[in-house]
Design an enzyme around this catalytic site. Structure first.
Site, PDB file in Angstrom:
ATOM      1  N   LYS A 149       0.808  -1.219   0.000  1.00  0.00           N
ATOM      2  CA  LYS A 149       0.000   0.000   0.000  1.00  0.00           C
ATOM      3  C   LYS A 149       0.848   1.278   0.000  1.00  0.00           C
ATOM      4  O   LYS A 149       0.383   2.331  -0.405  1.00  0.00           O
ATOM      5  CB  LYS A 149      -0.954   0.019   1.192  1.00  0.00           C
TER       6      LYS A 149
ATOM      7  N   SER B 272       1.415 -10.063  -0.437  1.00  0.00           N
ATOM      8  CA  SER B 272       1.099  -8.629  -0.389  1.00  0.00           C
ATOM      9  C   SER B 272       1.342  -7.944   0.942  1.00  0.00           C
ATOM     10  O   SER B 272       1.482  -6.721   0.976  1.00  0.00           O
ATOM     11  CB  SER B 272      -0.361  -8.437  -0.796  1.00  0.00           C
TER      12      SER B 272
HETATM   13  C1  LIG Z   1      -5.137  -3.914   0.619  1.00  0.00           C
HETATM   14  C2  LIG Z   1      -4.549  -5.262   0.598  1.00  0.00           C
HETATM   15  C3  LIG Z   1      -4.889  -6.217  -0.378  1.00  0.00           C
HETATM   16  C4  LIG Z   1      -5.940  -5.967  -1.438  1.00  0.00           C
HETATM   17  O1  LIG Z   1      -5.642  -4.869  -2.237  1.00  0.00           O
HETATM   18  P1  LIG Z   1      -6.788  -4.142  -3.098  1.00  0.00           P
HETATM   19  O2  LIG Z   1      -6.091  -3.092  -3.850  1.00  0.00           O
HETATM   20  O3  LIG Z   1      -7.783  -3.580  -2.093  1.00  0.00           O
HETATM   21  O4  LIG Z   1      -7.428  -5.197  -3.930  1.00  0.00           O
HETATM   22  C5  LIG Z   1      -4.224  -7.430  -0.380  1.00  0.00           C
HETATM   23  N1  LIG Z   1      -3.302  -7.728   0.559  1.00  0.00           N
HETATM   24  C6  LIG Z   1      -2.961  -6.857   1.530  1.00  0.00           C
HETATM   25  C7  LIG Z   1      -1.934  -7.249   2.512  1.00  0.00           C
HETATM   26  C8  LIG Z   1      -3.563  -5.586   1.583  1.00  0.00           C
HETATM   27  O5  LIG Z   1      -3.209  -4.724   2.542  1.00  0.00           O
END
Ligand SMILES: *Cc1c(COP(=O)(O)O)cnc(C)c1O
Length: 318
Positions: free
Chosen positions: A52, A301
């Site tokens: 993010k 992510s």
């Molecule tokens: C926000 C987030 C997502 C999903 O991302 P989007 O852009 O909302 O689809 C996936 N994994 C993590 C760790 C996140 O913080």
């Protein structure tokens, strides 16, 4: 298209000094088991523990100096709130996070520790959102939303630039509001057009999956999940991420809580301590819900899991 490859290249240049290029490491166990090279994009090692920071930093650096001086605001207490607070502090921009009284004290403290002003209003997320709208209206702050925003999508898309050179057969992307999936898809559609892009999410409470199935943004009830970062709606007035995900994703795959737990455990055994949302690609491969047809990249992510929960999952059998 609302976000282009050029926007993503521009974002990469803008954010370069503020984010780290995370490693792409092989998953030896899964590669041996499935007979195809499986790669892990270790974005959970990004500053603030999630991708993010890319989108939040690009959105801030895209604002005019006068807007920056008036400050930015969000109601997110999760990885986006954390990323925005961090990026704002790094750039010397005032950041405000609006929270309901129900947000636990340790979370409030964590946001304050990142240098953001915390406003506690009302007893629901809706009331926190109303305070965001007031801050925009009355104080001239700029809201930086977590996904439905061109500069945020372009920032997340910089991850796609880092994967494209290996020309993968498939990329497995965690999917919630769709900023991450849309950004990566825009980059790869141009740079690696043969790559299959699959969004992954939990079985219940997956708003983007339900919206894609319905053909328009819909609201879904929320249920608790190990993939807590994948919860939340996409906005009934979604402008940017719904059309991009509809047009660019090849498939969406849903996972059970047990499959997500197995994904966390598999990665944990290899030393990757990740949250549920980050484990969904690996979970889909382990569960046989995605069959790799060549080099496959899982986007890990985020890292922000409660350590006690992680230990509990690691201790479970299977
Ligand atoms: C926000 C987030 C997502 C999903 O991302 P989007 O852009 O909302 O689809 C996936 N994994 C993590 C760790 C996140 O913080």
């Amino acid at each position: 298209m609302s976000v282009t490859l050029n926007d993503i290249h521009a974002a990469a240049k803008r954010i370069r000094a503020h984010v780290v290029e995370t490693p792409l490491l092989p998953d030896e166990v899964l590669s041996a088991r499935l007979g195809q090279p499986i790669w892990l994009k270790c974005e959970y090692r990004q500053t603030t523990g999630a991708f993010k920071l890319r989108g939040a930093t690009n959105a801030l650096l895209s604002l005019q100096p006068r807007a920056l001086a008036r400050g930015v605001v969000t109601a997110s207490t999760g990885n986006h709130g954390r990323a925005l607070a961090h990026a704002a502090r790094a750039l010397g921009v005032p950041a405000t996070v609006c929270l309901s009284r129900l947000v636990p004290e340790n979370k409030v403290r964590a946001i304050r520790d990142l240098g953001a002003e915390v406003r506690i209003v009302g007893a629901s997320q809706d009331e926190a959102m109303a305070e965001v709208a007031r801050a925009v209206e009355r104080e001239g702050m700029t809201e930086i939303p977590p996904f439905d925003h061109e500069a945020v999508v372009a920032g997340q898309g910089t991850l796609g630039l880092e994967i494209a050179p290996m020309d993968p057969a498939t990329v497995l992307v965690p999917l919630s509001g769709g900023g991450l999936a849309a950004g990566i898809a825009v980059a790869l559609r141009s740079l690696a057009p043969q790559t299959r892009i699959i969004g992954l999410t939990m079985e219940s409470g997956a708003a983007m999956a339900a919206s894609l199935a319905a053909g328009h943004p819909v609201e879904v009830g929320e249920s608790p999940s190990l993939a807590d970062s994948l919860g939340g709606g996409i906005g009934v007035a979604n402008r940017v991420t719904f059309p991009l995900c509809r047009d660019l994703l090849d498939d969406v795959v849903l996972l059970t809580e047990a499959e997500i737990a197995a994904g966390i455990r598999h990665l944990g055994r290899a030393g990757h301590v990740v949250e549920g949302a980050a484990s969904v690609g690996t979970a889909a491969l382990l569960a046989g819900k995605v069959a790799p047809t060549g080099p496959t990249v899982c986007i890990l992510s985020g890292a922000n899991i409660d350590p006690a929960l992680h230990s509990r999952i690691m201790a479970e059998a299977a």
